[in-house]
Scaffold this motif. Structure first.
Motif, short mmCIF file in Angstrom:
data_model
loop_
_atom_site.label_atom_id
_atom_site.label_comp_id
_atom_site.label_asym_id
_atom_site.label_seq_id
_atom_site.Cartn_x
_atom_site.Cartn_y
_atom_site.Cartn_z
N LYS A 29 1.55 12.04 -2.85
CA LYS A 29 1.03 11.37 -1.67
C LYS A 29 -0.14 10.52 -2.07
O LYS A 29 -1.19 11.06 -2.49
N SER A 69 7.56 4.66 -1.10
CA SER A 69 7.46 4.03 0.22
C SER A 69 6.03 3.61 0.47
O SER A 69 5.11 4.09 -0.21
N GLY A 70 5.85 2.75 1.43
CA GLY A 70 4.50 2.31 1.78
C GLY A 70 4.54 1.32 2.91
O GLY A 70 5.53 1.25 3.66
N GLU A 127 -2.09 3.53 -5.64
CA GLU A 127 -2.38 3.22 -4.23
C GLU A 127 -1.81 1.87 -3.81
O GLU A 127 -1.49 1.67 -2.63
N LEU A 144 7.60 7.81 6.42
CA LEU A 144 7.35 7.27 5.08
C LEU A 144 7.69 8.31 4.02
O LEU A 144 8.08 7.95 2.90
N LYS A 145 7.54 9.58 4.34
CA LYS A 145 7.91 10.64 3.39
C LYS A 145 9.40 10.56 3.07
O LYS A 145 9.79 10.54 1.90
N LYS A 185 0.88 -1.18 0.00
CA LYS A 185 0.00 0.00 0.00
C LYS A 185 0.91 1.22 0.00
O LYS A 185 1.63 1.46 0.96
N ALA A 233 2.51 4.92 0.09
CA ALA A 233 2.31 6.17 0.82
C ALA A 233 2.76 7.36 -0.02
O ALA A 233 2.00 8.30 -0.27
N TYR A 234 4.03 7.32 -0.48
CA TYR A 234 4.59 8.40 -1.28
C TYR A 234 5.36 7.81 -2.46
O TYR A 234 6.01 6.76 -2.32
N PRO A 263 6.44 -0.72 7.55
CA PRO A 263 6.90 0.30 6.60
C PRO A 263 8.05 -0.23 5.73
O PRO A 263 9.01 -0.81 6.25
#
Length: 333
Positions: free
Chosen positions: A332, A62-63, A116, A134-135, A30, A32-33, A77
């Motif tokens: 994002k 990342s996710g 996503e 995650l950023k 899933k 994130a960025y 993560p």
């Protein structure tokens, strides 16, 4: 799932796509960025030799684990080591799969992380260390390029270096040099906005559009010139001074990818006994080191990061093509 899809030259769109179905040994993440890389811009312009539309781009992201990983629990993560090597060619068999003869990448040769959800081979998943957002986790891949460039160059703490280009990779290389203890790092850049970011990060800066690059480097090094010069700009103008800003027996490192082969003054390499090294992507170990640098808090990487939404993707890609004032743009998801 919401996805950013490359459809044709200068045409990307936010579309709804089906969540990928997993095969054996694949993991669903899933996202994130997801960051936009220079290679994504080549894809967007329709000039990348391998990428084919329709394609979900993105190889720096990342996710969290959604399902399918044999040891990591849902919600862990992660980022992804995006290189797809054949395992059969001589570089792969000699321990250098990052320079595989038929190297492919997630997000270029198959769908990537600008969605996503993304599926990836389980052995490509890299856990993000505890405490790293995650950023910043989405920035591990570009920093790993910098780590690999510095490690391969032969650099030693206390050396001096010139970095051409204050884009994402140039600033990552400069940041890694600073982290590893460079005596001084000099960044050469023509864009005023990028020069200002380089100054805020603590580097000596030279305005390539208005300053005498060689004279400025000599002034900053007490007339000695630098031990290393890293070409992260991949602009033909760099070759006019690259060999002049380094000492006798210094090293020039080509990090950026040129669109066309530049003219190189081989006499300068011969007369000064210079070394020239090429850099391509990174090794797995570089990801681990990059995560440590990002988590150390010694460099303000947040200065380089800008966040947008998938719906804004068409405008974002157009703005970047026109030279927008942004170092690294992240979506994002």
């Amino acid at each position: 799932m919401k996805s950013i899809v490359y459809k044709s030259a200068q045409d990307v769109a936010a579309e709804d796509r089906a969540v990928p179905e997993l095969a054996a040994d694949e993991v669903l993440i899933k996202v994130a960025y997801a960051g936009i890389c220079g290679s994504d811009m080549f894809i967007y312009q329709g000039t990348h030799p391998r990428a084919k539309a329709p394609l979900i781009m993105g190889h720096e992201f990342s996710g969290v684990i959604e399902k399918g990983h044999p040891t990591l629990a849902k919600g862990t993560p992660v980022t992804v080591y995006p290189l797809l090597s054949c395992g059969e060619c001589e570089p792969c068999k000699s321990g250098n799969p990052h320079v595989c003869n038929t190297l492919k990448l997630i997000g270029i040769d198959c769908d990537g992380g600008m969605a996503e959800y993304v599926k990836v081979p389980a052995d490509k998943v890299v856990e993000i260390p505890a405490g790293l957002s995650l950023k910043l986790g989405a920035f591990i891949e570009p920093v790993a390029v910098g780590v690999h460039a510095v490690r391969r160059s032969g650099y030693k703490p206390g050396d001096t270096a010139v970095v051409y280009g204050a884009g994402p990779i140039g600033l990552c290389v400069a940041s890694c040099l600073k982290y590893f203890g460079a005596r001084s790092v000099i960044v050469v850049e023509a864009n005023p906005y990028r020069l200002e970011i380089a100054k805020k990060l603590g580097f000596i800066t030279i305005d390539a559009a208005n300053d005498d690059v060689v004279a400025s480097v000599k002034a900053a090094t007490q007339g000695l010139c630098a031990d290393f010069a890293f070409d992260c700009a991949a602009h033909p103008s760099v070759q006019a001074t690259l060999m002049d800003v380094i000492k006798v027996r210094g090293t020039a490192v080509v990090v950026g990818s040129y669109k066309k082969p530049p003219e190189v003054d081989l006499l300068k390499i011969e007369f000064k006994e210079l070394t020239m090294i090429g850099i391509r992507v990174y090794e797995r170990r570089d990801f681990e080191i990059a995560a440590g640098i990002l988590g150390s808090g010694t460099i303000d990487f947040e200065l380089m990061l800008f966040v947008s939404t998938p719906e804004q993707a068409p405008a974002v890609f157009q703005d970047l093509l026109k030279g927008a004032n942004a170092i690294k743009m992240l979506f994002k998801l």
